[in-house]
Structure formats: structure tokens, C-alpha cells
Scaffold this motif. Sequence first.
Motif, short mmCIF file in Angstrom:
data_model
loop_
_atom_site.label_atom_id
_atom_site.label_comp_id
_atom_site.label_asym_id
_atom_site.label_seq_id
_atom_site.Cartn_x
_atom_site.Cartn_y
_atom_site.Cartn_z
N GLY A 5 0.80 -1.22 0.00
CA GLY A 5 0.00 0.00 0.00
C GLY A 5 0.83 1.27 0.00
O GLY A 5 2.05 1.24 0.05
N LEU A 6 0.16 2.38 -0.03
CA LEU A 6 0.82 3.67 -0.03
C LEU A 6 1.07 4.16 1.38
O LEU A 6 0.33 3.83 2.30
N LEU A 7 2.08 4.99 1.55
CA LEU A 7 2.41 5.55 2.85
C LEU A 7 1.22 6.32 3.43
O LEU A 7 1.01 6.33 4.62
N THR A 8 0.44 6.94 2.58
CA THR A 8 -0.67 7.77 3.05
C THR A 8 -1.83 6.97 3.61
O THR A 8 -2.71 7.54 4.24
N ARG A 89 11.64 -14.06 10.71
CA ARG A 89 11.28 -14.46 9.35
C ARG A 89 10.23 -13.49 8.78
O ARG A 89 10.26 -13.16 7.60
N ALA A 90 9.31 -13.04 9.63
CA ALA A 90 8.26 -12.10 9.17
C ALA A 90 8.88 -10.80 8.66
O ALA A 90 8.40 -10.22 7.68
N ILE A 91 9.95 -10.34 9.30
CA ILE A 91 10.64 -9.14 8.82
C ILE A 91 11.26 -9.42 7.45
O ILE A 91 11.05 -8.68 6.50
N LYS A 97 5.26 -11.56 1.46
CA LYS A 97 3.98 -11.92 2.08
C LYS A 97 2.96 -10.79 2.02
O LYS A 97 1.86 -10.91 2.55
N GLY A 98 3.34 -9.67 1.41
CA GLY A 98 2.41 -8.55 1.27
C GLY A 98 2.14 -7.82 2.58
O GLY A 98 1.07 -7.24 2.76
#
Length: 175
Positions: A5-8, A89-91, A97-98
Amino acid sequence: MTRLGLLTDLPYEVGALYSRRDDIHGRLGGQMQGGISTPVNSPFVVLFTGEAGAQHGYRDHWEEEGEENILHYYGEGQEGDMQDVRGNRAIREHVEKGRRLLLFQSLGRGQPYRFLGEFRYLSAYAVQGVPDTRGNPRKAIVFKLRPVEGEFDPFQKEGAKTLPTIDLSATVSQK
């Protein structure tokens, strides 16, 4: 490559203060303790940094690399060698993994957390001899993370919003 997604569209504002229990975990879920929270059914991996981590051998710090400020963020695991599992691992896999990395800084015990923004994983390296909670030397995993926000200043002393200075000398008080 997975598109993030976007930062905003983040649910938090950079520089603002939040309650870990109410505003962060109350909204996203995830583990209430530790430095890495992986809320189920959430597009976020939530990272926490602060001075309290030093008691477990975590030495998060900033380094200027080229023109960028890069966060060196110590992975999870309080005793023994850190492993490439769970939060670590998640990092490393957050883009595949989106999921998006959100970083909060503790302002001290019982204090709110400052939202530092969204980050991206660049790489990881190992550091030998880092003391664990019991003081035993171990291998630590350190992640190099780049802020997504271009003008990020890791040394900011104030929140993102500053109020304009108002000259009150021309005002009249009423009794």
C-alpha cells in the motif's frame, strides 16, 4: 513482486504518540510483549524499539549509509542464538507476504510509543558475542531497514506536527 500500500494509507501518523495496548494492539492485535508483533489477518508486522531492549542484548541503532539513514534492528530471541523463525522471518519476508513493517519507539516504561513510520527490509547480518538475557554470548540477527518516507530524520526530537508560532503581544485580555 507483491505490491504494498501507499504511505498515506497507514492507520498511524508519523511522529504521533500511541498507547501500545489500546491504539496498537487494540487496533491490530498481535503479541503484547516483545519487539516484533505479527498480528494474524493484518497487513502489518509491527516492530518496537527502545532502550529497554538493551537488557536482552538488543542494540538497535542508526547508521548513515550513502545518502540514507538505515536502521540496524536486532531480531527477536532473548536466550541463545537468534533463529530465522517467527518474527525474524516475518521481517525478512514481509514484502513477499504482502505485509508492511511499522516501527514504534518506546518513550519509557508506562509511556506512549512514538510512530516512526513504515520501513522496508534491505538485508540482514549476524553479530557474534552479543549477550543474551542471562549474559551468555550468542549470535544475533540484525536487520537493515530503510524508512519508506523519503525525508525521514531518525534524530527528530519532536513529533511530526509543530504548531505555528503565534504573536500574542497584540492581543487584549478580557476580564
